[in-house]
Motif scaffolding. Structure first.
Motif, PDB file in Angstrom:
ATOM      1  N   TYR B  38     -20.132   0.959  -2.759  1.00  0.00           N
ATOM      2  CA  TYR B  38     -20.254   1.652  -1.462  1.00  0.00           C
ATOM      3  C   TYR B  38     -19.345   0.989  -0.439  1.00  0.00           C
ATOM      4  CZ  TYR B  38     -22.727   3.206   2.789  1.00  0.00           C
ATOM      5  OH  TYR B  38     -23.069   3.725   4.003  1.00  0.00           O
ATOM      6  N   GLU B  39     -19.431  -0.333  -0.388  1.00  0.00           N
ATOM      7  CA  GLU B  39     -18.587  -1.070   0.551  1.00  0.00           C
ATOM      8  C   GLU B  39     -17.111  -0.936   0.165  1.00  0.00           C
ATOM      9  OE1 GLU B  39     -18.739  -2.383   3.293  1.00  0.00           O
ATOM     10  OE2 GLU B  39     -17.087  -3.808   3.416  1.00  0.00           O
ATOM     11  N   ALA B  40     -16.852  -0.871  -1.152  1.00  0.00           N
ATOM     12  CA  ALA B  40     -15.456  -0.700  -1.578  1.00  0.00           C
ATOM     13  C   ALA B  40     -14.885   0.590  -1.000  1.00  0.00           C
ATOM     14  CB  ALA B  40     -15.380  -0.678  -3.101  1.00  0.00           C
ATOM     15  N   GLN B  41     -15.645   1.652  -1.146  1.00  0.00           N
ATOM     16  CA  GLN B  41     -15.138   2.935  -0.624  1.00  0.00           C
ATOM     17  C   GLN B  41     -14.972   2.882   0.886  1.00  0.00           C
ATOM     18  OE1 GLN B  41     -14.220   5.449  -2.485  1.00  0.00           O
ATOM     19  NE2 GLN B  41     -15.066   4.908  -4.479  1.00  0.00           N
ATOM     20  N   ARG B  42     -15.920   2.260   1.565  1.00  0.00           N
ATOM     21  CA  ARG B  42     -15.805   2.168   3.021  1.00  0.00           C
ATOM     22  C   ARG B  42     -14.606   1.312   3.406  1.00  0.00           C
ATOM     23  NH1 ARG B  42     -15.608  -0.409   6.837  1.00  0.00           N
ATOM     24  NH2 ARG B  42     -15.771  -2.305   5.600  1.00  0.00           N
ATOM     25  N   HIS B  43     -14.422   0.240   2.636  1.00  0.00           N
ATOM     26  CA  HIS B  43     -13.302  -0.655   2.923  1.00  0.00           C
ATOM     27  C   HIS B  43     -11.971   0.083   2.741  1.00  0.00           C
ATOM     28  CE1 HIS B  43     -11.152  -4.371   3.305  1.00  0.00           C
ATOM     29  NE2 HIS B  43     -10.556  -4.177   2.144  1.00  0.00           N
ATOM     30  N   TRP B  44     -11.886   0.924   1.729  1.00  0.00           N
ATOM     31  CA  TRP B  44     -10.647   1.674   1.530  1.00  0.00           C
ATOM     32  C   TRP B  44     -10.374   2.596   2.704  1.00  0.00           C
ATOM     33  CZ3 TRP B  44     -11.663   3.250  -4.263  1.00  0.00           C
ATOM     34  CH2 TRP B  44     -11.613   2.085  -5.040  1.00  0.00           C
ATOM     35  N   GLN B  45     -11.446   3.168   3.234  1.00  0.00           N
ATOM     36  CA  GLN B  45     -11.253   3.998   4.433  1.00  0.00           C
ATOM     37  C   GLN B  45     -10.671   3.150   5.554  1.00  0.00           C
ATOM     38  OE1 GLN B  45     -14.877   5.933   5.514  1.00  0.00           O
ATOM     39  NE2 GLN B  45     -15.117   6.934   3.529  1.00  0.00           N
ATOM     40  N   GLU B  46     -11.234   1.963   5.708  1.00  0.00           N
ATOM     41  CA  GLU B  46     -10.767   1.067   6.769  1.00  0.00           C
ATOM     42  C   GLU B  46      -9.294   0.723   6.574  1.00  0.00           C
ATOM     43  OE1 GLU B  46     -13.066  -2.514   6.547  1.00  0.00           O
ATOM     44  OE2 GLU B  46     -11.422  -3.702   7.356  1.00  0.00           O
ATOM     45  N   ILE B  47      -8.935   0.367   5.324  1.00  0.00           N
ATOM     46  CA  ILE B  47      -7.553  -0.028   5.033  1.00  0.00           C
ATOM     47  C   ILE B  47      -6.591   1.134   5.271  1.00  0.00           C
ATOM     48  CG2 ILE B  47      -5.999  -0.688   3.157  1.00  0.00           C
ATOM     49  CD1 ILE B  47      -7.677  -2.940   4.217  1.00  0.00           C
ATOM     50  N   THR B  48      -6.905   2.276   4.661  1.00  0.00           N
ATOM     51  CA  THR B  48      -5.976   3.400   4.760  1.00  0.00           C
ATOM     52  C   THR B  48      -5.868   3.898   6.194  1.00  0.00           C
ATOM     53  OG1 THR B  48      -7.794   4.828   4.131  1.00  0.00           O
ATOM     54  CG2 THR B  48      -6.257   4.194   2.414  1.00  0.00           C
ATOM     55  N   PHE B  49      -6.922   3.761   6.938  1.00  0.00           N
ATOM     56  CA  PHE B  49      -6.878   4.267   8.314  1.00  0.00           C
ATOM     57  C   PHE B  49      -6.043   3.357   9.208  1.00  0.00           C
ATOM     58  CE2 PHE B  49      -8.673   4.772  12.605  1.00  0.00           C
ATOM     59  CZ  PHE B  49      -8.487   6.135  12.766  1.00  0.00           C
ATOM     60  N   ASN B  50      -6.167   2.056   8.993  1.00  0.00           N
ATOM     61  CA  ASN B  50      -5.560   1.133   9.945  1.00  0.00           C
ATOM     62  C   ASN B  50      -4.181   0.625   9.539  1.00  0.00           C
ATOM     63  OD1 ASN B  50      -7.674   0.771  12.025  1.00  0.00           O
ATOM     64  ND2 ASN B  50      -8.880   0.187  10.244  1.00  0.00           N
ATOM     65  N   LEU B  51      -3.875   0.652   8.246  1.00  0.00           N
ATOM     66  CA  LEU B  51      -2.610   0.076   7.810  1.00  0.00           C
ATOM     67  C   LEU B  51      -1.618   1.171   7.449  1.00  0.00           C
ATOM     68  CD1 LEU B  51      -3.879  -2.824   5.541  1.00  0.00           C
ATOM     69  CD2 LEU B  51      -3.255  -2.877   7.954  1.00  0.00           C
ATOM     70  N   PRO B  52      -0.320   0.897   7.583  1.00  0.00           N
ATOM     71  CA  PRO B  52       0.690   1.856   7.128  1.00  0.00           C
ATOM     72  C   PRO B  52       0.670   1.965   5.613  1.00  0.00           C
ATOM     73  CG  PRO B  52       1.716  -0.175   7.861  1.00  0.00           C
ATOM     74  CD  PRO B  52       0.281  -0.265   8.255  1.00  0.00           C
TER      75      PRO B  52
END
Lengths: 639, 575
Positions: B38-52
Motif C-alpha cells: 500500500y505504501e509502495a503504491q502511495r510512494h510511487w504516486q509521490e515520486i511520479t508527481f514530484n520528480l521529473p
C-alpha cells in the motif's frame, strides 16, 4: 489425412495406446473439433445439471437454489462485519451487560448508561441468553460501566449473533416460499415465484443494512412475523397466534399490526362459518377455539410479564431509589428504534414507581414507561418519510413564504426549531402543532375507515377484514395496511419501521401484478429513505451497490414473472422512481461538497424524506384502492 | 429471464464483494518503517508527481530506491501519476515529497481503494464480461452470466487487489483484452492490448510466449504452406480477410514496436535511461524464491536445500532450463496449431511452468496462472474451480500477515457456493471421463498395477456432492479436482486429435510439469510444518485437511517419477 510423424511408435509406446489415426489433420478442422469437443462436453454436463435440478424439484424439495441464496447472503453478511456500526451497537452491548450482571428485578431500573433497556421482557431474556455466549468471547463487554466498548471480539460476537439468529429468518422465509409455490407450472427456476420471493426476503436491502451494518436484530424478529403469517396460510392458527404473541413480547413495535391479527383470529378462526353472502353468522362462534386462543396468548404474556408483577418493590427499593432520580431526567436524545405506540395514558409519570399500584402491579408500570416513552418528538431525527414529514415541510414552506410576503410577523416564525437533528418536541410555526393524541386518532382512522364512493358505508381495512374476510390474503393485505397506516401517521416513527410493511408485501408481490407494481414503488422508495442511516463515506458504495442489487433484482424478476400483464409501472411511477437517482446523487455526493453542507446540513434529509413520503403515501393509497378493487368483483358475484 | 439484468446483478454483486473486502486492513498497515505494498503504491504516486520523468527510476537524494523504489514498467508509473494528480486535488499532503512517507488515514485509504475499484471497473470488468459474452461460442446466456459471476468472484484477485493492495486487475485485464481481441480475430488489437499489459507489469512475461506463438502461428499457418494458400483462395470471401503471412507479421511487429515506443517515449532519451529501467524491472539478485512460494524450488528445499548447495549462477541456469523444458512443447504445439482453445491452455501451461520453475517467483504470481485458468472454467469447471481455490489457499501466509484471514475464508466460501450452484461440477470417475487415459497409461509403464482409486475419490468428494445437491448420483462424482492441473494437461492430449509427434512432445512437457503441479498443494503444507513460526501452524493444519486428498495422493503416485527426473537434471548443470 494421415499424419506422418517419425515419432509415431514412440508416441504409442509412451501412451500405451492403440495407434491413433488422426483423420482431421487439416488445419482449422482440428481446432474446430477440438473446441466443439469441449462444447459438447460442456453441453452434456449442462444438460445433466438441468435435468438433475428439475428432478430435485420434482422430488418436492425447493431445490438447491434456496440453499445457495441463503448461504450467499449469509456470507455477504459476514463480509459486512467490519463496516460501520451505529449507537445501536452500544445499546445492545449495554443490554447484554445489564442482563448479565444485574438481577432481573433491576433490569428495567438500570440507568447507568443512557441506553436503557426499552424492549419487552423476552428480548431482555434473549440478551441474557446471548450474554452467556458472550462471556466466552470477551467478558469485558458484559460490564455495565464499559461505555462504548467495542473490541474486536465484541464486534465479532455481536455481528455473529445477528447472523446466526437470522437462521430463523431463513427458516421462516422457506416456509413462506412453500406457501406461494403452489402453482404447478413448468417454469424455470428463475421464474419460480418461490425463488423470487426468497430473493426478495433474504436479500432484502433494508434488513441487510439495518441489521448487518447499522446493527439491530430485526432479522429474526421479522422471522417470527413471517413464520406466523406462513402458519396462517397453512391454517395452523394456534401456532400462528403463539408466534405472534411471542413476537410482541420481543419487540412491541409489532403492536402496529396487532389489530389485523386480532380481528382475523376473531372473525375467521373463532367464527367457524359465514353466511352465503360473506357476512357473519353469529351462531357459529366456537368457544373452544376462542378459549384456546385466549389461553395461548395470555400464557405467553404471563410468562413474559409475570416475573415483573410478582417482584415486590421493597426487594429493590434500596437499590432503585437512586436510580429513579437518574431515570427522571433520562435523556430522550437517543436514536431510538422504538417508535411511538399509541397508548391512552402517558406513562412517563410512572417512572417514579407510584406507590398506589406497587403491590398490585409490581414493576409493570416501570416496564411500560420504558417501553412507551412519549417525551420524544413527533418526528425522529431523520424525519421518517410519512405524512408528518410532508406536514412539517408544508409548515416550513408556509412560514418562509409568510415571512417573505410579510403575512406573518418574524417573531412567530421559530426558525430551525425542528431541524437541529435532535429528537425533541417542537411546535409548528404556521400549522397547528400535532399532539400524540392527534397522531393516535389519525392512525386509528387510517386503519379503520376510509369511505369510498362506491359504498354507502365506510369500507375500511380492519372493518373490511371483519365484514368480508377473504382468507389469509385479505389478512395479509390488512396487516400491510395497518403497518403502513401507522407508519404514515404514527408518533415518533422511525424510518426503519417501513420494513414492517415491505417484508409482508413481498409475499403479495409475487402473486399479483398490481401488488408487484406497488411493491416496487414502496420497496424502492422505502429502501431509499433508509439511506441517511448510513452516512459514512466508506459505506456509501456498499449501500448504493446493495440498493442497486435489490432494485435490479426486484424490478427485473417481477417484470419477467408478470410479463404477460404488460408493464408493471406507469410512466409517472417510472419517472418518480428514476427521480431517486438524481436525488441520491445530489444528497449523497454533490451536496456534501457544497459550502451549504455546513450551514444547512438538514437539506438532504428534508429532501429525502419529503420525496420518499410522496412515494410511500402513493403506495399506501394504491394498496387501499386495490383492496376495494378486489372487493367489487366479489360483491358482484354474491349479488 | 433477460440476461442483461442477470449480468448486471453479477457485476454488482462482484463489486459489492470487492468493496466489502476493501474495508479490511491492507498490507503493512501501521507497520513502520517499511509498511507494505500500500505504501509502495502511495510512494510511487509521490515520486511520479514530484520528480521529473528522467529521475523516476534513478537513485537520487529525492528518490531513495531502497525505500519502495519504482520497479514496475512505465504504464504503472503513469497510472501512479494520474492517481497522484487526483490525490493532490483532494489533499496535497497525501503526495507531498518525503513528508508524506508512511501517510495513513481513513480518507486516504478510501481514496486508494477507490482508485483500485475504478481501474478494475474500467479494465478488468469489461474484459471479463466481453470474454464471456463473445468468446465462448454457442452456450446458453444463463451459463455465460454464471461464468461472468464466477470469474469475477475469484477470491485470489479480490484479496490481493482489495485486501493486500495492488493493481493486478489492470495488467490481467489488459491480457484478457488481448485474448478477447485475438478470439475475435483482431490480431493487431490483441497484440496492442497485450503490450499494454506487459508495460504495466513485467510479470506478464509469463503470458508472452503463448501470445507470441499464437500470433506467429496465425501468421504462417494460413500462408506458408501451399495447403493454407489453396484454402485461402478457394474459401469464399476469405481471401479478402487473410493477408499474406508476412504482411500480418509486419503489421503485428509494427504494432508491438509502436505500442512499446508509445509507453516508453519519455525514457527514449538515452540508452542509460532504458538500461536503468530494465535493471529496475528485472532484479536478478534476489535469490531462487522468496517466502513460502508454492513452487518446485520452495517445495524441494524441504528435502534438499538447493539454495545452499548450488551457486546462484547455477540456480539461475537450472531454473531457466527447467522452465524452458516445460514451456517449449506447448509453445510448439500452439505455433503449429494456433486455436483459441489452444491459446488458453498454453497460457495455463506456460504461466504455471514459469510459476513452478522460474527464478525469483513471488507467491502473488499465482494470479497470472489463475487468470487463464479462469478462462477455461467453462470447459473444465471442476478442475478450474479446484485450482482457483488452491491457488488462493497458497497465498494464505500472505493473507495472514495482512490480517485478511476472515476475508479469505468468506470469499473462498462464497466462491465455492457460487461455483457449486452455477457451474456443472459433475463428472464420472473413470479414466476416460477424467481425460486421464494417456496419463494413466504412461504411469503404468512404471507402476503396472496403477489404477485410479475411484472409490476413494468418490468418498473424498462426498462433501462437494452434498453441496451440489446430487449426492444420490455416485456416478457423477466431481472428483476431477483431485487431478486438477494434470487433467488440463492431459485433456490437451486426450480431446484433441493431434499428431503423435505433437503428443510425444507434449508428453515431455507433461512428464515434467504434471508431477510438479501436485507440489503446488503439498509444498505449502510442508513448508508451514517445517517452519518454526507458530502462526503458520494453523495453515499447515488447514492445509493437510484440504490438500492432502489432492496433493498427497498425487505426490505419492509421482515421487518415483519426480525423483528420477530431478536426479538426472541435477547432474547435468552441476559442475
Amino acid at each position: 489425412m494421415l499424419s506422418h510423424d517419425p515419432d509415431l511408435s514412440q508416441g504409442q509406446l509412451l501412451t500405451g495406446h492403440a495407434p491413433r489415426v488422426d483423420v482431421s489433420c487439416a488445419d482449422g478442422t482440428t481446432g474446430f473439433l477440438f473446441t466443439s469437443g469441449w462444447a459438447k462436453m460442456a453441453a452434456s454436463r449442462g444438460g445433466h445439471v438441468v435435468a438433475s435440478s428439475s428432478r430435485s424439484k420434482e422430488a418436492g424439495g425447493d431445490g438447491s437454489w434456496f440453499v445457495t441464496l441463503a448461504l450467499g447472503v449469509s456470507l455477504l453478511k459476514c463480509l459486512l462485519i467490519e463496516t460501520y456500526h451505529s449507537t445501536d451497537f452500544e445499546v445492545h452491548r449495554n443490554w447484554l451487560a445489564i442482563t448479565h450482571s444485574l438481577p432481573v428485578s433491576r433490569w428495567y431500573y438500570e440507568a447507568t448508561s443512557e441506553w436503557t433497556l426499552d424492549y419487552p421482557p423476552f428480548f431482555a431474556w434473549f440478551e441474557y441468553a446471548l450474554s452467556h455466549a458472550a462471556h466466552y468471547f470477551d467478558s469485558e463487554m458484559l460490564k455495565v460501566e464499559n461505555f462504548n466498548y467495542a473490541s474486536q471480539a465484541t464486534v465479532l460476537f455481536q455481528r455473529f449473533s445477528v447472523i446466526v439468529t437470522d437462521v430463523f429468518f431463513i427458516y421462516a422465509t422457506k416456509q413462506c416460499c412453500s406457501c406461494v409455490a403452489d402453482r404447478k407450472e413448468q417454469r424455470s427456476v428463475l421464474d419460480n415465484p418461490a425463488f423470487v420471493l426468497a430473493g426478495l426476503l433474504l436479500w432484502n436491502f433494508g434488513l441487510l443494512i439495518v441489521d448487518h451494518i447499522h446493527f439491530q436484530y430485526n432479522g429474526f424478529l421479522s422471522g417470527f412475523m413471517l413464520l406466523s403469517i406462513a402458519r396462517l396460510f397453512q391454517e395452523r392458527y394456534i401456532e400462528s397466534a403463539f408466534l405472534f404473541s411471542v413476537l410482541l413480547n420481543f419487540k412491541h413495535i409489532y403492536l402496529y399490526v396487532a389489530p389485523a391479527y386480532g380481528i382475523y383470529f376473531l372473525r375467521s378462526y373463532c367464527f367457524t362459518a359465514s353466511n352465503s353472502d360473506g357476512s357473519l353468522r353469529w351462531r357459529s362462534f366456537s368457544f373452544r377455539r376462542f378459549i384456546s386462543l385466549a389461553l395461548i396468548v395470555s400464557a405467553v404474556f404471563a410468562v413474559s410479564f409475570a416475573p415483573f408483577v410478582y417482584m415486590f418493590w421493597w426487594r429493590t427499593n434500596r437499590e432503585t431509589n437512586s436510580l429513579q432520580t437518574a431515570n427522571n431526567d433520562y435523556s430522550c436524545r437517543r436514536h431510538s428504534h422504538v417508535p411511538a405506540i399509541q397508548r391512552t395514558a402517558s406513562q412517563s409519570s410512572c417512572a417514579t414507581l407510584p406507590t398506589c399500584s406497587k403491590e398490585l402491579w409490581g414493576q409493570i408500570p416501570q416496564v411500560l414507561s420504558r417501553l412507551f416513552p412519549f417525551k420524544r418528538g413527533l418526528c425522529h431525527a431523520y424525519w421518517a418519510p410519512n405524512f408528518w414529514a410532508l406536514y412539517n415541510a408544508a409548515d416550513k414552506v408556509l412560514s418562509i413564504m409568510g415571512a417573505r410576503l410579510q403575512l406573518l410577523s418574524p417573531d412567530s416564525v421559530r426558525a430551525g426549531s425542528m431541524t437541529g437533528g435532535l429528537v425533541q418536541e417542537f411546535e409548528h410555526s404556521v400549522l397547528p402543532s400535532v399532539t400524540p393524541m392527534a397522531t393516535l386518532l389519525c392512525t386509528g382512522l387510517s386503519i379503520l375507515s376510509i369511505p369510498t364512493p362506491n359504498h354507502s358505508s365506510a369500507q375500511p381495512s380492519v372493518l373490511c377484514l371483519w365484514f368480508r374476510p377473504r382468507g389469509p390474503r385479505g389478512f395479509l393485505r390488512c396487516l400491510i395496511l395497518c403497518a403502513l397506516g401507522s407508519f404514515m401517521f404514527g408518533w415518533h416513527v422511525h424510518e426503519k419501521a417501513i420494513l414492517l410493511a415491505i417484508l409482508p408485501l413481498s409475499l403479495l408481490a409475487v402473486s399479483s401484478a398490481r401488488d408487484a407494481s406497488l411493491f416496487l414503488l414502496l420497496a424502492t422508495t422505502g429502501h431509499y429513505s433508509l439511506f441517511p442511516l448510513l452516512f459514512t463515506a466508506q459505506e456509501l458504495p456498499i449501500k448504493i451497490l446493495l440498493m442497486a442489487i435489490f432494485t435490479v433484482f426486484s424490478v427485473s424478476f417481477l417484470r419477467t414473472m408478470f410479463r404477460r400483464r404488460g408493464p408493471l409501472l406507469g410512466w409517472l411511477e417510472t419517472l418518480y422512481l428514476c427521480g431517486l437517482v438524481p436525488l441520491g446523487a445530489f444528497c449523497e455526493i454533490i451536496y456534501p461538497l457544497t459550502p451549504w453542507q455546513q450551514a444547512l446540513p438538514f437539506i438532504p434529509l428534508l429532501l429525502t424524506s419529503v420525496y420518499c413520503a410522496l412515494g410511500i403515501g402513493y403506495a399506501w393509497i394504491g394498496l387501499y384502492v386495490t383492496q376495494f378493487a378486489e372487493l367489487k368483483p366479489a360483491k358482484k358475484k354474491t349479488s | 429471464m433477460e440476461s442483461p439484468s442477470l449480468a448486471a446483478l453479477a457485476v454488482l454483486l462482484a463489486l459489492t464483494v470487492r468493496w466489502a473486502v476493501s474495508l479490511g486492513p491492507y498490507s503493512g498497515a501501521g507497520k513502520p518503517p517499511m509498511f507494505g505494498d500500500y505504501e509502495a503504491q502511495r510512494h510511487w504516486q509521490e515520486i511520479t508527481f514530484n520528480l521529473p520523468v528522467h529521475q523516476w527510476y534513478f537513485n537520487t537524494t529525492a528518490n531513495d530506491l531502497l525505500y519502495w523504489g519504482l520497479d514496475y514498467p512505465p504504464l504503472t508509473a503513469y497510472h501512479s501519476l494520474l492517481c497522484a494528480h487526483i490525490a493532490h486535488l483532494l489533499e496535497p499532503n497525501w503526495v507531498s515529497l518525503n513528508t508524506s512517507r508512511g501517510h495513513e488515514s481513513l480518507q486516504h485509504k478510501l481514496f486508494m481503494r477507490a482508485t483500485v475499484l475504478v481501474a478494475d471497473l474500467l479494465v478488468y470488468f469489461p474484459a471479463v464480461v466481453l470474454y464471456c459474452l463473445l468468446c465462448l461460442g454457442e452456450i446458453p446466456n444463463k451459463r455465460k452470466v454464471s461464468l461472468i459471476f464466477c470469474i469475477l468472484l475469484y477470491p485470489g484477485l479480490i484479496l490481493i487487489d482489495y485486501g493486500h493492495f495492488q493493481y493486478n486487475s489492470v495488467s490481467l485485464g489488459f491480457a484478457l483484452w488481448g485474448v478477447v481481441a485475438l478470439s475475435l480475430n483482431r490480431h493487431l488489437l490483441g497484440s496492442l492490448a497485450f503490450c499494454f499489459a506487459l508495460n504495466y507489469k513485467q510479470m506478464e512475461l509469463y503470458h508472452s510466449l503463448p501470445f507470441f506463438c499464437y500470433l506467429l502461428g496465425k501468421c504462417f499457418s494460413k500462408g506458408i504452406t501451399c495447403r493454407g494458400q489453396l484454402r485461402c483462395k478457394s474459401g469464399p470471401g476469405s481471401s479478402l480477410h487473410l493477408p499474406c503471412p508476412f504482411t500480418l507479421l509486419l503489421q503485428i511487429g509494427v504494432t508491438v514496436v509502436f505500442s512499446f515506443a508509445l509507453c516508453w517515449i519519455p525514457f527514449l532519451t538515452g540508452a542509460e535511461q532504458i538500461l536503468q529501467v530494465l535493471r529496475r524491472l528485472f532484479p536478478v539478485g534476489r535469490g531462487l524464491f522468496e517466502d513460502k512460494v508454492a513452487n518446485v524450488w520452495c517445495c524441494l528445499s524441504v528435502l534438499l536445500k538447493i539454495k545452499n548447495i548450488l551457486s546462484p549462477e547455477t540456480q539461475l541456469r537450472l531454473s531457466f532450463a527447467c522452465t524452458l523444458l516445460c514451456v517449449i512443447p506447448t509453445c510448439i504445439k500452439l505455433a503449429a496449431r494456433p486455436t483459441i482453445g489452444g491459446l488458453k491452455l498454453a497460457l495455463v501451461n506456460c504461466s504455471l511452468s514459469f510459476f513452478l520453475y522460474s527464478f525469483q517467483v513471488h507467491e502473488k504470481s499465482i494470479l497470472l496462472v489463475a487468470l487463464p485458468v479462469c478462462l477455461i472454467i467453462n470447459d473444465f469447471p471442476l478442475v478450474s474451480t479446484w485450482f482457483l481455490l488452491v491457488s488462493t489457499f497458497s497465498m494464505l501466509p500472505l493473507f495472514l500477515k495482512d490480517g485478511l484471514l476472515s476475508s479469505y475464508i468468506i470469499t473462498s466460501l462464497a466462491f465455492i457456493v457460487a461455483a457449486a450452484a452455477l457451474l456443472p461440477i459433475n463428472g464420472k470417475t473413470s479414466e476416460d471421463a477424467l481425460k486421464l487415459k494417456p496419463f494413466c497409461a504412461s504411469l503404468r509403464r512404471y507402476l503396472p498395477w496403477f489404477k485410479i482409486p475411484q472409490n476413494l475419490i468418490r468418498f473424498l468428494i462426498t462433501g462437494w456432492t452434498a453441496l451440489d445437491g446430487n449426492s444420490s448420483k455416485t456416478q457423477k462424482t466431481p472428483i476431477n479436482r483431485i487431478f486438477s492441473v494434470l487433467w488440463i494437461r492431459d485433456a490437451q492430449d486426450g480431446t484433441s486429435h493431434w499428431g503423435t509427434w505433437q503428443q510425444s512432445a507434449a508428453r515431455t512437457g507433461n512428464l515434467w510439469a504434471s508431477p510438479a503441479c501436485n507440489l503446488l498443494g503439498v509444498s505449502l503444507a510442508l513448508n508451514s510444518i517445517s517452519a518454526e513460526n507458530p502462526c503458520t501452524a494453523l495453515p499447515a493444519g488447514l492445509h493437510t485437511l484440504v490438500a492432502a486428498p489432492g496433493g498427497g495422493l498425487r505426490f505419492s503416485c509421482h515421487d518415483l517419477l519426480l525423483r528420477d527426473q530431478f536426479l538426472k537434471l541435477q547432474k547435468n548443470p552441476c559442475p
